[in-house]
Scaffold this motif. Sequence first.
Motif, PDB file in Angstrom:
ATOM      1  N   PRO A 279      81.979  23.773 -14.945  1.00 52.56           N
ATOM      2  CA  PRO A 279      82.991  24.454 -14.701  1.00 52.56           C
ATOM      3  C   PRO A 279      84.182  24.071 -16.037  1.00 52.56           C
ATOM      4  N   GLY A 280      84.763  25.343 -15.394  1.00 52.41           N
ATOM      5  CA  GLY A 280      86.475  25.039 -16.258  1.00 52.41           C
ATOM      6  C   GLY A 280      86.717  24.933 -17.432  1.00 52.41           C
ATOM      7  N   LEU A 281      85.363  24.750 -18.132  1.00 57.91           N
ATOM      8  CA  LEU A 281      85.007  24.661 -19.993  1.00 57.91           C
ATOM      9  C   LEU A 281      85.062  25.907 -20.952  1.00 57.91           C
ATOM     10  N   LEU A 282      85.841  27.129 -20.928  1.00 58.43           N
ATOM     11  CA  LEU A 282      85.435  28.816 -21.279  1.00 58.43           C
ATOM     12  C   LEU A 282      85.087  28.073 -23.106  1.00 58.43           C
ATOM     13  N   MET A 283      83.836  28.772 -23.323  1.00 60.63           N
ATOM     14  CA  MET A 283      83.808  29.061 -25.040  1.00 60.63           C
ATOM     15  C   MET A 283      84.096  30.221 -25.199  1.00 60.63           C
ATOM     16  N   THR A 284      84.304  30.994 -26.021  1.00 62.43           N
ATOM     17  CA  THR A 284      85.045  32.245 -27.080  1.00 62.43           C
ATOM     18  C   THR A 284      83.730  31.978 -27.811  1.00 62.43           C
ATOM     19  N   ALA A 285      82.933  33.504 -28.065  1.00 59.26           N
ATOM     20  CA  ALA A 285      82.305  33.415 -28.810  1.00 59.26           C
ATOM     21  C   ALA A 285      81.776  34.758 -29.752  1.00 59.26           C
ATOM     22  N   ASN A 286      80.967  35.477 -30.815  1.00 64.29           N
ATOM     23  CA  ASN A 286      80.644  36.521 -31.269  1.00 64.29           C
ATOM     24  C   ASN A 286      78.918  36.876 -31.269  1.00 64.29           C
ATOM     25  N   LEU A 287      78.898  37.385 -30.521  1.00 63.17           N
ATOM     26  CA  LEU A 287      77.874  37.731 -30.278  1.00 63.17           C
ATOM     27  C   LEU A 287      76.771  39.342 -31.450  1.00 63.17           C
ATOM     28  N   TYR A 288      76.274  39.141 -32.078  1.00 59.78           N
ATOM     29  CA  TYR A 288      75.734  40.022 -33.718  1.00 59.78           C
ATOM     30  C   TYR A 288      74.436  40.676 -33.150  1.00 59.78           C
ATOM     31  N   ARG A 289      74.239  41.703 -32.747  1.00 62.91           N
ATOM     32  CA  ARG A 289      72.749  41.983 -32.651  1.00 62.91           C
ATOM     33  C   ARG A 289      72.309  43.319 -33.599  1.00 62.91           C
ATOM     34  N   PRO A 290      71.615  43.828 -33.125  1.00 63.31           N
ATOM     35  CA  PRO A 290      70.606  44.674 -34.460  1.00 63.31           C
ATOM     36  C   PRO A 290      70.939  45.853 -33.792  1.00 63.31           C
ATOM     37  N   ALA A 291      71.293  47.269 -34.530  1.00 59.03           N
ATOM     38  CA  ALA A 291      71.480  48.480 -34.308  1.00 59.03           C
ATOM     39  C   ALA A 291      70.405  49.049 -33.405  1.00 59.03           C
ATOM     40  N   LYS A 292      68.958  48.283 -33.584  1.00 61.19           N
ATOM     41  CA  LYS A 292      67.930  49.174 -32.659  1.00 61.19           C
ATOM     42  C   LYS A 292      67.165  47.615 -32.360  1.00 61.19           C
ATOM     43  N   PRO A 293      67.822  47.654 -30.903  1.00 57.79           N
ATOM     44  CA  PRO A 293      67.378  45.958 -30.485  1.00 57.79           C
ATOM     45  C   PRO A 293      65.941  46.772 -30.166  1.00 57.79           C
ATOM     46  N   THR A 294      64.730  44.935 -30.183  1.00 57.55           N
ATOM     47  CA  THR A 294      63.349  45.852 -30.651  1.00 57.55           C
ATOM     48  C   THR A 294      62.990  44.612 -29.137  1.00 57.55           C
ATOM     49  N   ALA A 295      61.994  45.108 -28.517  1.00 60.69           N
ATOM     50  CA  ALA A 295      61.416  43.964 -27.425  1.00 60.69           C
ATOM     51  C   ALA A 295      61.469  42.263 -27.660  1.00 60.69           C
ATOM     52  N   SER A 296      61.023  42.012 -28.532  1.00 58.34           N
ATOM     53  CA  SER A 296      61.062  40.560 -29.175  1.00 58.34           C
ATOM     54  C   SER A 296      61.492  40.547 -30.265  1.00 58.34           C
ATOM     55  N   MET A 297      63.271  39.857 -30.299  1.00 55.37           N
ATOM     56  CA  MET A 297      63.622  39.754 -31.782  1.00 55.37           C
ATOM     57  C   MET A 297      64.547  38.199 -31.989  1.00 55.37           C
ATOM     58  N   PRO A 298      64.593  37.204 -33.211  1.00 52.39           N
ATOM     59  CA  PRO A 298      64.864  35.839 -33.075  1.00 52.39           C
ATOM     60  C   PRO A 298      66.371  35.653 -33.185  1.00 52.39           C
ATOM     61  N   GLY A 299      66.708  34.554 -32.852  1.00 47.19           N
ATOM     62  CA  GLY A 299      67.418  34.667 -32.262  1.00 47.19           C
ATOM     63  C   GLY A 299      68.372  33.258 -33.084  1.00 47.19           C
ATOM     64  N   MET A 300      69.627  33.321 -33.454  1.00 49.69           N
ATOM     65  CA  MET A 300      70.542  32.104 -34.433  1.00 49.69           C
ATOM     66  C   MET A 300      71.520  31.998 -33.775  1.00 49.69           C
ATOM     67  N   LEU A 301      72.084  30.863 -34.526  1.00 51.58           N
ATOM     68  CA  LEU A 301      73.419  29.514 -33.740  1.00 51.58           C
ATOM     69  C   LEU A 301      73.949  29.732 -35.273  1.00 51.58           C
TER      70      LEU A 301
ATOM     71  N   LEU B 186      82.117  37.327 -26.403  1.00 49.77           N
ATOM     72  CA  LEU B 186      81.962  36.639 -25.183  1.00 49.77           C
ATOM     73  C   LEU B 186      83.749  35.774 -24.879  1.00 49.77           C
ATOM     74  N   VAL B 187      83.230  35.332 -23.594  1.00 49.80           N
ATOM     75  CA  VAL B 187      83.575  34.060 -22.707  1.00 49.80           C
ATOM     76  C   VAL B 187      82.960  33.560 -22.036  1.00 49.80           C
ATOM     77  N   ILE B 188      82.063  32.620 -22.790  1.00 51.38           N
ATOM     78  CA  ILE B 188      81.214  31.856 -21.672  1.00 51.38           C
ATOM     79  C   ILE B 188      82.068  30.333 -21.029  1.00 51.38           C
ATOM     80  N   GLU B 189      81.635  30.606 -20.031  1.00 55.36           N
ATOM     81  CA  GLU B 189      81.385  28.943 -19.003  1.00 55.36           C
ATOM     82  C   GLU B 189      80.468  27.749 -19.334  1.00 55.36           C
ATOM     83  N   THR B 190      80.927  27.366 -20.473  1.00 55.96           N
ATOM     84  CA  THR B 190      80.286  26.203 -20.630  1.00 55.96           C
ATOM     85  C   THR B 190      78.904  24.986 -19.936  1.00 55.96           C
TER      86      THR B 190
END
Length: 86
Positions: free
Chosen positions: A11-33, A5-9
């Motif tokens: 105006p003009g400030l970009l942040m790169t990140a990796n988003l890891y997702r379960p192979a089989k997502p469910t309707a509700s999942m916990p999130g972690m940073l 990901l490249v997220i604009e946090t």
Amino acid sequence: HVDNLVIETRPGLLMTANLYRPAKPTASMPGMLIVHSHQQPKHVGWRQDMAMTWARAGCVVIVPDLVGHGERRQHPFPESNPHEYH
């Protein structure tokens, strides 16, 4: 699954990140940073292993590069020792 990901946090400030997702997502999942503090950036092996482990357990995990680290590195310090950040 890993999304680069490249997220604009603000105006003009970009942040790169990796988003890891379960192979089989469910309707509700916990999130972690996972924030690397003053350690190595998001692409080091043990940090990737940690994110993959939590994603396999059903969590959505985001691992950003903080300003001055990884893809956001803007300082002139050499990378001869990857553990040495000033």
